[in-house]
Write a protein that holds these residues in place. Structure first.
Motif, PDB file in Angstrom:
ATOM      1  N   UNK A 254       3.713   7.189 -10.076  1.00 36.27           N
ATOM      2  CA  UNK A 254       3.467   7.875 -11.350  1.00 36.27           C
ATOM      3  C   UNK A 254       3.380   6.855 -12.480  1.00 36.27           C
ATOM      4  N   UNK A 255       4.320   5.896 -12.500  1.00 37.95           N
ATOM      5  CA  UNK A 255       4.273   4.859 -13.536  1.00 37.95           C
ATOM      6  C   UNK A 255       3.003   4.025 -13.409  1.00 37.95           C
ATOM      7  N   UNK A 256       2.610   3.735 -12.186  1.00 34.26           N
ATOM      8  CA  UNK A 256       1.399   2.944 -11.971  1.00 34.26           C
ATOM      9  C   UNK A 256       0.126   3.670 -12.329  1.00 34.26           C
ATOM     10  N   UNK A 257       0.163   4.986 -12.316  1.00 32.84           N
ATOM     11  CA  UNK A 257      -1.052   5.737 -12.641  1.00 32.84           C
ATOM     12  C   UNK A 257      -1.390   5.675 -14.124  1.00 32.84           C
ATOM     13  N   UNK A 258      -0.450   5.242 -14.954  1.00 29.61           N
ATOM     14  CA  UNK A 258      -0.703   5.102 -16.384  1.00 29.61           C
ATOM     15  C   UNK A 258      -1.267   3.730 -16.748  1.00 29.61           C
ATOM     16  N   UNK A 259      -1.248   2.798 -15.799  1.00 25.72           N
ATOM     17  CA  UNK A 259      -1.755   1.444 -16.036  1.00 25.72           C
ATOM     18  C   UNK A 259      -3.200   1.382 -15.538  1.00 25.72           C
ATOM     19  N   UNK A 260      -4.141   0.867 -16.363  1.00 26.68           N
ATOM     20  CA  UNK A 260      -5.534   0.820 -15.912  1.00 26.68           C
ATOM     21  C   UNK A 260      -5.740  -0.104 -14.707  1.00 26.68           C
ATOM     22  N   UNK A 261      -5.045  -1.211 -14.635  1.00 23.04           N
ATOM     23  CA  UNK A 261      -5.134  -2.114 -13.496  1.00 23.04           C
ATOM     24  C   UNK A 261      -6.476  -2.788 -13.354  1.00 23.04           C
ATOM     25  N   UNK A 262      -6.566  -3.727 -12.432  1.00 23.69           N
ATOM     26  CA  UNK A 262      -7.802  -4.482 -12.200  1.00 23.69           C
ATOM     27  C   UNK A 262      -8.870  -3.642 -11.501  1.00 23.69           C
ATOM     28  N   UNK A 263      -8.443  -2.754 -10.620  1.00 25.05           N
ATOM     29  CA  UNK A 263      -9.412  -1.967  -9.851  1.00 25.05           C
ATOM     30  C   UNK A 263      -9.721  -0.627 -10.493  1.00 25.05           C
ATOM     31  N   UNK A 264      -8.961  -0.229 -11.479  1.00 24.98           N
ATOM     32  CA  UNK A 264      -9.141   1.077 -12.097  1.00 24.98           C
ATOM     33  C   UNK A 264      -8.226   2.098 -11.462  1.00 24.98           C
TER      34      UNK A 264
ATOM     35  N   UNK B  71      -8.734   5.298 -10.566  1.00 31.11           N
ATOM     36  CA  UNK B  71      -9.279   6.124  -9.476  1.00 31.11           C
ATOM     37  C   UNK B  71      -9.241   5.381  -8.149  1.00 31.11           C
ATOM     38  N   UNK B  72      -9.737   4.163  -8.130  1.00 30.09           N
ATOM     39  CA  UNK B  72      -9.746   3.388  -6.891  1.00 30.09           C
ATOM     40  C   UNK B  72      -8.319   3.084  -6.446  1.00 30.09           C
ATOM     41  N   UNK B  73      -7.446   2.758  -7.403  1.00 26.88           N
ATOM     42  CA  UNK B  73      -6.064   2.468  -7.059  1.00 26.88           C
ATOM     43  C   UNK B  73      -5.364   3.652  -6.429  1.00 26.88           C
ATOM     44  N   UNK B  74      -5.540   4.832  -7.003  1.00 25.31           N
ATOM     45  CA  UNK B  74      -4.878   6.017  -6.458  1.00 25.31           C
ATOM     46  C   UNK B  74      -5.491   6.458  -5.128  1.00 25.31           C
ATOM     47  N   UNK B  75      -6.798   6.289  -4.973  1.00 28.04           N
ATOM     48  CA  UNK B  75      -7.413   6.610  -3.678  1.00 28.04           C
ATOM     49  C   UNK B  75      -6.952   5.634  -2.597  1.00 28.04           C
TER      50      UNK B  75
ATOM     51  N   UNK C 119       8.395  -4.415  -6.680  1.00 32.56           N
ATOM     52  CA  UNK C 119       7.077  -4.832  -6.192  1.00 32.56           C
ATOM     53  C   UNK C 119       6.060  -3.699  -6.314  1.00 32.56           C
ATOM     54  N   UNK C 120       6.493  -2.469  -6.052  1.00 36.80           N
ATOM     55  CA  UNK C 120       5.586  -1.321  -6.160  1.00 36.80           C
ATOM     56  C   UNK C 120       5.150  -1.105  -7.600  1.00 36.80           C
ATOM     57  N   UNK C 121       6.090  -1.219  -8.538  1.00 37.86           N
ATOM     58  CA  UNK C 121       5.743  -1.071  -9.954  1.00 37.86           C
ATOM     59  C   UNK C 121       4.867  -2.234 -10.394  1.00 37.86           C
TER      60      UNK C 121
ATOM     61  N   UNK D 256      -3.426   0.293  -9.354  1.00 37.01           N
ATOM     62  CA  UNK D 256      -2.509   1.304  -9.906  1.00 37.01           C
ATOM     63  C   UNK D 256      -2.092   2.361  -8.885  1.00 37.01           C
ATOM     64  N   UNK D 257      -0.785   2.545  -8.754  1.00 37.22           N
ATOM     65  CA  UNK D 257      -0.251   3.608  -7.906  1.00 37.22           C
ATOM     66  C   UNK D 257      -0.188   3.298  -6.430  1.00 37.22           C
TER      67      UNK D 257
END
Length: 179
Positions: free
Chosen positions: A21-31, A33-37, A98-100, A107-108
């Motif tokens: 959930x915390x990671x889903x708020x971070x845009x991240x390098x891959x974005x 959508x791709x991170x959560x998938x 590490x997960x966060x 992300x996520x």
């Protein structure tokens, strides 16, 4: 024995969900959508792998289980869970961090990976519980044989059995509800 397997499920599941959930708020390098998938795929694969790994050894030890004797020391469920979690607390904290932290890249995904490991342990405990119900016995590991919280480690040569109403654990390692 199922109590030891189940002891790690909640401390992996809930921090994993929190990290996802915390990671889903971070845009991240891959974005996001791709991170959560990717995280969803990792969740499914990890849950399946953790749920099936070493099941052959569990089955072989269960087939050769002997009745617990008077001299066998079998711990309460709460003591076993507390000992497992205390022995693995730094590993669990490092896995959560590490997960966060992985949310910066994907992300996520790290959180869902950790949650998948917890779900896999829970599924494995449910599978063991079904066998205990089928065999009408609870499987135990002698406390002097448990190797670093592993119920099927190299030091475990055999399981002990008791009747299904013995102890404070239900089949599958859940807490027994007294009426």
């Amino acid at each position: 024995m199922a109590v030891i397997v189940r002891a790690g499920a909640a401390p992996m599941w809930w921090p994993g969900v929190l990290a996802a959930v915390a990671g889903s708020f971070v845009p991240g390098l891959t974005g996001r959508r791709i991170g959560l998938l990717a995280g969803a795929a990792l969740f499914l694969v990890t849950a399946a792998v953790v749920a099936t790994v070493r099941t052959g050894r569990y089955a072989r030890l269960a087939e050769t289980a002997t009745r617990a004797g008077r001299g066998d020391f079998l711990q309460d469920r709460d003591v076993t869970v507390r000992a497992w979690r205390r022995g693995h607390r730094w590993w669990l904290l490092a896995a959560f961090v590490a997960a966060v932290g992985s949310a910066v890249a994907v992300p996520g995904a790290g959180g869902l990976l950790l949650a998948g490991a917890g779900a896999g342990l829970w599924l494995k405990a449910v599978r063991i519980g079904r066998r205990e119900l089928k065999d009408d016995a609870l499987y135990w590991v002698r406390t002097d044989r448990v190797e670093r919280g592993r119920p099927a480690g190299a030091q475990v040569e055999e399981y002990r059995t008791t009747g299904p109403m013995a102890g404070d654990a239900a089949p599958g390692g859940a807490r027994r509800h007294r009426r």
